[in-house]
Design an enzyme around this catalytic site. Sequence first.
Site, PDB file in Angstrom:
ATOM      1  CG  MET A 290       8.470   6.649  -1.593  1.00 42.90           C
ATOM      2  SD  MET A 290       6.821   6.047  -2.048  1.00 42.90           S
ATOM      3  CE  MET A 290       5.857   6.515  -0.611  1.00 42.90           C
ATOM      4  CE1 TYR A 426      -1.400   8.546  -7.413  1.00 41.69           C
ATOM      5  CE2 TYR A 426      -1.862   6.551  -8.624  1.00 41.69           C
ATOM      6  CZ  TYR A 426      -1.657   7.906  -8.603  1.00 41.69           C
ATOM      7  OH  TYR A 426      -1.714   8.607  -9.763  1.00 41.69           O
ATOM      8  CD  GLU A 427       4.198   7.359  -4.968  1.00 46.66           C
ATOM      9  OE1 GLU A 427       3.611   6.730  -5.860  1.00 46.66           O
ATOM     10  OE2 GLU A 427       5.250   6.969  -4.447  1.00 46.66           O
ATOM     11  N   GLY A 428       1.460   6.907  -0.617  1.00 50.58           N
ATOM     12  CA  GLY A 428       1.234   7.283   0.779  1.00 50.58           C
ATOM     13  C   GLY A 428      -0.108   7.981   0.891  1.00 50.58           C
TER      14      GLY A 428
END
Lengths: 568, 568
Positions: A290, A426-428
């Site tokens: 991440m 996205y991706e947090g």
Amino acid sequence: MPYRAPVPEYEFLLRHVVGFDRVAATDRFAEASEDTVSAILTEAGKMCEEVMAPLQRNGDLHPARLENGVLRTSPGFAEGWKAIAEGGWIGISAPEEHGGMGLPVTLLTAVNEMMSGACLSLELAPLMSMGQIEALEAHASEALKELYLPKLISGEWSGTMNLTEPQAGSDVGALSSKAVPNGDGTYAISGQKIFISWGDNDFSENVCHLVLARLPDGVAGTKGISLFLVPKYIPDETGKPGVANSLKVVSLEHKMGLHGSPTCVMQYDGARGWLVGAEHGGMAAMFTMMNNARLGVGGQGVGAGEGAYQHALAYAGERKQGRTGGTGTIGEHADVRRMLMTMKAELFASRAILMACAGAIDMATATGEAEWGARAALLTPIAKAWGTESGIHVAETAQQVFGGMGFIEESGAAQYYRDVRVTAIYEGTNGIQAMDLVARKMMDGGEAANRLLDEIEAHAEQARGDFPELAGAVWEAAEELREATDWLNAQKDMNDRFAGAVPYLKAFARVLGGHYHLAAALADKEGARAKLAAFYISRLLPEHAGLLAHARAGAADLYALSLEELAA
Amino acid sequence: MPYRAPVPEYEFLLRHVVGFDRVAATDRFAEASEDTVSAILTEAGKMCEEVMAPLQRNGDLHPARLENGVLRTSPGFAEGWKAIAEGGWIGISAPEEHGGMGLPVTLLTAVNEMMSGACLSLELAPLMSMGQIEALEAHASEALKELYLPKLISGEWSGTMNLTEPQAGSDVGALSSKAVPNGDGTYAISGQKIFISWGDNDFSENVCHLVLARLPDGVAGTKGISLFLVPKYIPDETGKPGVANSLKVVSLEHKMGLHGSPTCVMQYDGARGWLVGAEHGGMAAMFTMMNNARLGVGGQGVGAGEGAYQHALAYAGERKQGRTGGTGTIGEHADVRRMLMTMKAELFASRAILMACAGAIDMATATGEAEWGARAALLTPIAKAWGTESGIHVAETAQQVFGGMGFIEESGAAQYYRDVRVTAIYEGTNGIQAMDLVARKMMDGGEAANRLLDEIEAHAEQARGDFPELAGAVWEAAEELREATDWLNAQKDMNDRFAGAVPYLKAFARVLGGHYHLAAALADKEGARAKLAAFYISRLLPEHAGLLAHARAGAADLYALSLEELAA
């Protein structure tokens, strides 16, 4: 839509703004000399301009589709992937022993941003592989590394991340996918995953899924989650893709943008997987993936913003409308010029933040010093959230420059706006990034933040002689940010931090932007860089004050209205 | 997507915030009693909820299309139009002698906003007719009025505006469409017009185009432009649609959103038209249309924002994710709550600005007092630009609340974001609105602006007893806005005003928002309104400072970089 890779911008940033010489001076990255860096950026830029940029519209007009369970990618994407792979761009920072270039993440980040500006939907494919490579390198067994890394780095195979489930998005710990030991060292993975970017394609021999799932003895929540490598085709004894695994793409999402990138619903029915890292240690491995991806997504925002900006600038320089001087185009109107200057200044600032974050990662890698690790950790959520936030608003501004044509798909301006929007999600989500900043990244009591602010203020002091007003403004803003940082750190109830997290992150980014612009001005005292810095510091930096007021307001008033009252 | 018309919000605004009692106290609008207003809003709201809201997704999923030259509208839109027409909603403010209700523009604006929240793409159709009705009423001959107004008001016929040409967008004066007298009092109109919203449909008997064109003796620029009414079917002796006129829809634009609204390229080949207003007096008539439409478009922004907000609030109250208290939904997370409160507070402020502008129009109509006219003129560009700007960012925030689902079309959140985006562009871009504010609307030397600021400060003084901090903040912000206003007025080079026009307009809107929130707080001292006001004034109003710094920066630095340097 022609695209010109911002190579000179990167050369300037590396040389004068973010101190890449420190990275190049380490043993670890001794090969990354100025000449090598320039050659690599130039070569990557050429590929972006010539191969990827022509694919940008293809992805939008001819989205990836699922035909009888077979995924068909957009026209030209297979050739694009091949060019990326053959150029070695998937493995820029990957270990040399497995075929990578072993170069700094700084370069990786720059190349990713350029690829994003050329064709965001395709760039997401190598970005997913890069995250997987890094996770495997850090956490996988030697056997898995030997088998998978060379194939992933060469682009023969590709990688994905499988985290999200319908009921487990931001709250990963709520996932219900299961892993059961097969007794032979492998595991049977079952469950449904959603929002899987590039969950399949028709150009790599194999697709390797990193899947989060819970072992039978895994506790509830994040501490019971493990990570598994689950290939589409199970490698045979020779390492070639063998029999098909028990997994499939159930459907593709119909999205607002990024149509060239297939977003898959994946179904695993006892698919064979291999454990990566320790049992129940999936979250650590996931964070490796991440963090890489977060910086990469920040670069996506900046890249898409750059593409949109170039597109708008070209239009502004051609479109004749109204009485103007100079070129006789709308580019001479004050309000259009304000938009162009704003975009240019924002892109410089966001890009500098990306580079500073990447440089800190490299310094941490090269030196092992905790302070660099802390700097990288602090800057990652800012690079992600601000790179995407500013990218979205640059794309919005670019669309505005087009006037009526901006809303018409034919112009291409709308695509940038639609595509880049997802990067804030996205991706947090950017909210999650901001919460990470004020909570996890402040667990040091604000030490890393204050150390960075010390540097910013010291730098401003040095700049006072040449640019008294600009330096003074940056110094003041840094000091106000420090006060807000202290205020946040003094809040015992974490909710009081969360309440102001997003505006705090934005204010932090504004101050960083002022700092890097000031550094640019010092390196180009009479030139365009100093003028752009003056624009940024006098017009955009002042936003920090309003943001900090918002950041320090605490949580109480957020709950002053109940959800029922909010609906009334 | 259920939609609930914000009728109580309007009732509160009219009663407590924008002083609608003044309008109702005039002879002209004596019928608009509180009970009547409530009944009308309730009835319109019901139609919006029951008839229009169910069409929102239809327009997006099944866009209007052109089949062999015949325009087919989205499923259900014909029935929707019929319901709007039969409810009398096209003629709310139209003259009673021609079948309208003769009610205040305030009500019209409220109803338009609610229709926009329910189904923006369909709402645009009656909005176009309303603009035409107003233009004909003000400028057409009695014969044209007698023939056209009853049909337009009843919705049997519909209206459009034909201004833009490929080379004449913001610069209307560059148009090249021609009008040649036929010798019988009619004119032959030829030319191509683009971006014609609802240029055709399959639900009204006739489509009446108001077309700007140049007579043979028309000078270059705006002073040589005349306005013509050009019907799709030429009315026969009985007033029924007769032979087809020489005009056609050439194509429909492929847009980023608002798919239910056909955006047409229109071709006129010697089509028969009737002059509206004086020869070469087209711009005056056009401005009548535009001013109405600008307020209407501001309402579109607010309406779409309201729809997006309701949608996000419903999601936030259902979606479970992470550890939360209360309802156990994401609506309890501080950052989500911050987004919900922000949207709620923004919508209240934008809606109040709309209502204040509409109320000023009504007062000007009813009293003929120049001060009310000046107030309306001042507020119109703010209502348009801020209604749309805030609507776009509310829709963006709403999409963010959805997380990953926000980017998926199925959720509906993306559609609001895509649809509302055009409102910042059409009917004069928001940049054009801001330039109008700092130039044309300051030709009085800032008198109208300062008079409004006097009222805001006086009101803040009255509020100090109950809300010392909030009132103080509003007073201070108004004073800073006054200083910026004086600064702008002191600039002799108009470009120095244009350079800061957009941030100035935004700052003005912020101050107005603070003012109306303060009024709401006074009317509900212990209640939710006061809490929302505190949120707005402490968290969002402070943005005005950064905006004003930007507004007062002048033009010089915008041109510090050449277009070539911007590309470097």
